[in-house]
Design a protein around this motif. Structure first.
Motif, PDB file in Angstrom:
ATOM      1  N   GLY A  73      -8.123  -3.347   4.090  1.00 30.24           N
ATOM      2  CA  GLY A  73      -8.613  -4.245   3.053  1.00 30.24           C
ATOM      3  C   GLY A  73      -9.968  -4.806   3.419  1.00 30.24           C
ATOM      4  O   GLY A  73     -10.219  -5.154   4.584  1.00 30.24           O
ATOM      5  N   HIS A 108      -8.929   8.396  -4.379  1.00 31.94           N
ATOM      6  CA  HIS A 108      -8.003   7.421  -3.813  1.00 31.94           C
ATOM      7  C   HIS A 108      -7.644   7.727  -2.368  1.00 31.94           C
ATOM      8  O   HIS A 108      -6.928   6.958  -1.754  1.00 31.94           O
ATOM      9  CB  HIS A 108      -6.727   7.342  -4.655  1.00 31.94           C
ATOM     10  N   SER A 148     -10.066  -3.023  -2.663  1.00 32.78           N
ATOM     11  CA  SER A 148      -9.060  -4.004  -2.248  1.00 32.78           C
ATOM     12  C   SER A 148      -8.795  -4.993  -3.376  1.00 32.78           C
ATOM     13  O   SER A 148      -9.668  -5.263  -4.206  1.00 32.78           O
ATOM     14  CB  SER A 148      -9.513  -4.757  -0.996  1.00 32.78           C
ATOM     15  N   ILE A 203      -5.101  -6.335  -0.209  1.00 30.49           N
ATOM     16  CA  ILE A 203      -4.258  -5.157  -0.379  1.00 30.49           C
ATOM     17  C   ILE A 203      -5.154  -3.942  -0.610  1.00 30.49           C
ATOM     18  O   ILE A 203      -5.869  -3.863  -1.626  1.00 30.49           O
ATOM     19  CB  ILE A 203      -3.300  -5.326  -1.578  1.00 30.49           C
ATOM     20  N   PRO A 204      -5.169  -2.964   0.315  1.00 27.74           N
ATOM     21  CA  PRO A 204      -5.948  -1.742   0.067  1.00 27.74           C
ATOM     22  C   PRO A 204      -5.332  -0.920  -1.056  1.00 27.74           C
ATOM     23  O   PRO A 204      -4.119  -0.722  -1.100  1.00 27.74           O
ATOM     24  CB  PRO A 204      -5.889  -1.011   1.417  1.00 27.74           C
ATOM     25  N   LEU A 205      -6.159  -0.441  -1.957  1.00 28.05           N
ATOM     26  CA  LEU A 205      -5.683   0.245  -3.147  1.00 28.05           C
ATOM     27  C   LEU A 205      -5.772   1.766  -3.054  1.00 28.05           C
ATOM     28  O   LEU A 205      -5.076   2.463  -3.801  1.00 28.05           O
ATOM     29  CB  LEU A 205      -6.470  -0.229  -4.381  1.00 28.05           C
ATOM     30  N   ASP A 206      -6.634   2.293  -2.197  1.00 29.00           N
ATOM     31  CA  ASP A 206      -6.919   3.725  -2.207  1.00 29.00           C
ATOM     32  C   ASP A 206      -6.031   4.538  -1.287  1.00 29.00           C
ATOM     33  O   ASP A 206      -5.829   5.723  -1.527  1.00 29.00           O
ATOM     34  CB  ASP A 206      -8.393   3.968  -1.830  1.00 29.00           C
ATOM     35  N   SER A 207      -5.508   3.937  -0.202  1.00 24.51           N
ATOM     36  CA  SER A 207      -4.702   4.701   0.740  1.00 24.51           C
ATOM     37  C   SER A 207      -3.910   3.732   1.607  1.00 24.51           C
ATOM     38  O   SER A 207      -4.397   2.627   1.913  1.00 24.51           O
ATOM     39  CB  SER A 207      -5.610   5.576   1.626  1.00 24.51           C
ATOM     40  N   PRO A 208      -2.682   4.114   2.018  1.00 26.92           N
ATOM     41  CA  PRO A 208      -1.909   3.230   2.903  1.00 26.92           C
ATOM     42  C   PRO A 208      -2.590   2.976   4.234  1.00 26.92           C
ATOM     43  O   PRO A 208      -2.379   1.914   4.839  1.00 26.92           O
ATOM     44  CB  PRO A 208      -0.595   3.988   3.102  1.00 26.92           C
ATOM     45  N   PRO A 251       0.815  -1.231   0.000  1.00 35.40           N
ATOM     46  CA  PRO A 251       0.000   0.000   0.000  1.00 35.40           C
ATOM     47  C   PRO A 251       0.842   1.271   0.000  1.00 35.40           C
ATOM     48  O   PRO A 251       0.501   2.245  -0.694  1.00 35.40           O
ATOM     49  CB  PRO A 251      -0.830  -0.132   1.282  1.00 35.40           C
ATOM     50  N   VAL A 269      -0.710  -3.191  -8.841  1.00 36.60           N
ATOM     51  CA  VAL A 269      -0.161  -4.007  -7.754  1.00 36.60           C
ATOM     52  C   VAL A 269       1.072  -4.772  -8.230  1.00 36.60           C
ATOM     53  O   VAL A 269       2.073  -4.874  -7.505  1.00 36.60           O
ATOM     54  CB  VAL A 269      -1.244  -4.971  -7.211  1.00 36.60           C
TER      55      VAL A 269
END
Length: 460
Positions: free
Chosen positions: A407, A373, A383, A398-403, A354, A450
């Motif tokens: 998920g 995002h 995710s 794995i979260p895609l929008d923010s660290p 992330p 990813v």
């Protein structure tokens, strides 16, 4: 001769000389039929051999053989108990068609010792069978997988676990430091096996940089010098001696520290670097053992930091990757880490994805997606399900929008499946993202982001 009267009676039966001879026969002696008056004792002295008074052997309860008759033989002693060598029995000669039928079993080393000896004797006499045996032996070599000269990576762990169960250490090595301890030991075993000339074998370090492959040419000794310099970042955090010595590096970035160490060397690194690297790795393991199970102190890598427990996993991963680089260069078999250690390395990469995605997004290298995002920390967001198969595998969202996002199964937009070793080689920059053998379903842009982020984890 005996005289008979007209009635058929023996004339001597009633009148014998010496008067009582007839009675003597009834009293225990045998009367003389001829009427001579001799006693039974006299007759016995002149009787035939084998019984008293001329009686046949065995009469009157006399045991057979007591007076010269047949005897029962004594028990024989076994030849095994006598200490004398056993007689050799010549093996039966096998016919040609039997020996021919044994050629397949002989090629597989499945014959008994006598059969193998008979076949080998026959091969020296029969050219046709010798040619067939040679072809069968070559075929067997194609069926057998080449055995690895390297030890099972899990063997060391099993031996240590058995030893520690019998005698627990006073200060044990933390669980999060055991992968580094195991991988440095395996690499050291490889270095012990190679020859002096192998230390100068060319090795190409490979990684992924700015969405493209990058490489640096060095030698086996140069790779160990690289590991020594980068492990020095952990050593500095623990208060140990910096392997760079008086050489100053602008940052603690792995590439910067490596280049500074190489430049400071008057001559190219040789096998002598192994001693410094080995001593430093032992000092690191010994020192982290006194930190307990915390491992939270930050280790700086220049432009990012990792907690000590994650930094030790990172160094174990780098040690394995570069050990494979060396093994490929010197043609040495080398196996992946044990499943437990491999799982920890994959987990670290999945937790770092992330942050790498966010950095790529800020640099304009990743797509923002169909929604903003930026997601508040702790909130669920889009995710991707990362499924790792094989040894050390598992599943990660794995979260895609923010660290800081979490998920979520409800917000899953894509699913990627990869082999565990293949994913690690992708994260090491040894496999291009476009060539990663992955099962993919869902949002194509998210999958691409990813995979490229995983390759972006690599560095020199």
């Amino acid at each position: 001769m005996t005289a008979y009267d007209e009635d058929g009676h023996d004339d001597n039966a009633d009148t014998g000389t010496n008067g009582d001879n007839g009675d003597n026969g009834a009293d225990g002696g045998t009367g003389n039929a001829s009427g001579t008056g001799n006693t039974c004792e006299d007759d016995g002295a002149r009787g035939p051999a084998g019984g008293p008074g001329g009686t046949p052997p065995g009469d009157f309860g006399t045991p057979p053989g007591a007076f010269g008759g047949p005897r029962i033989p004594l028990p024989r002693v076994s030849v095994e108990d006598s200490g004398r060598p056993l007689p050799e029995i010549a093996p039966a000669a096998l016919e040609h068609h039997v020996l021919t039928s044994l050629l397949g079993a002989w090629a597989l080393a499945a014959c008994s010792a006598p059969e193998a000896a008979a076949v080998e004797d026959h091969l020296g006499e029969c050219d046709a069978c010798a040619d067939e045996a040679s072809r069968l032996r070559e075929a067997v070599t194609l069926l057998q997988r080449p055995e690895s000269l390297d030890l099972d990576p899990g063997l060391r762990t099993r031996v240590l676990d058995g030893c520690l169960e019998r005698r627990p250490p006073r200060i044990p090595v933390p669980e999060w430091a055991t992968p580094y301890d195991a991988e440095t030991a395996r690499l050291d075993a490889l270095l012990q096996d190679i020859g002096d000339s192998d230390w100068h074998t060319p090795v190409r370090l490979r990684w992924f940089e700015e969405d493209g492959p990058a490489s640096r040419r060095t030698t086996v000794a140069g790779v160990i010098a690289h590991l020594l310099a980068v492990d020095g970042a952990v050593a500095l955090t623990l208060g140990l001696t910096d392997p760079l010595g008086g050489t100053t590096a602008p940052t603690r970035a792995p590439a910067v520290r490596t280049e500074a160490y190489w430049r400071a060397s008057r001559t190219p690194p040789t096998r002598l670097v192994r001693g410094s690297w080995r001593e430093q790795s032992h000092d690191i393991v010994r020192t982290v053992s006194f930190t307990g199970d915390a491992g939270g102190m930050p280790v700086s890598y220049g432009d990012f930091e990792l907690p000590l427990r994650d930094a030790m996993l990172d160094r174990a991963f780098e040690c394995w990757v570069h050990a494979e680089d060396i093994a490929d260069a010197v043609d040495y078999p080398y196996e992946p880490p044990s499943a437990r250690h491999l799982n920890g390395m994959i987990d670290l990469a999945a937790r770092m994805l992330p942050g790498v995605l966010a950095a790529r997004r800020r640099a304009g290298l990743a797509a923002p997606g169909g929604r903003p995002h930026l997601v508040p920390a702790g909130e669920p967001g889009r995710s991707l399900r990362l499924e790792i198969e094989g040894s050390g595998g598992g599943e990660w969202l794995i979260p895609l929008d923010s660290p800081g996002a979490v998920g979520s199964v409800e917000h899953e937009v894509a699913h990627v499946a990869l082999d565990g070793v293949e994913f690690c080689r992708l994260a090491a920059g040894h496999v291009p993202p476009a060539e990663a053998a992955a099962g993919q379903v869902g949002d194509r842009e998210a999958i691409r982001d990813v995979l490229f982020a995983a390759a972006g984890l690599s560095r020199m």
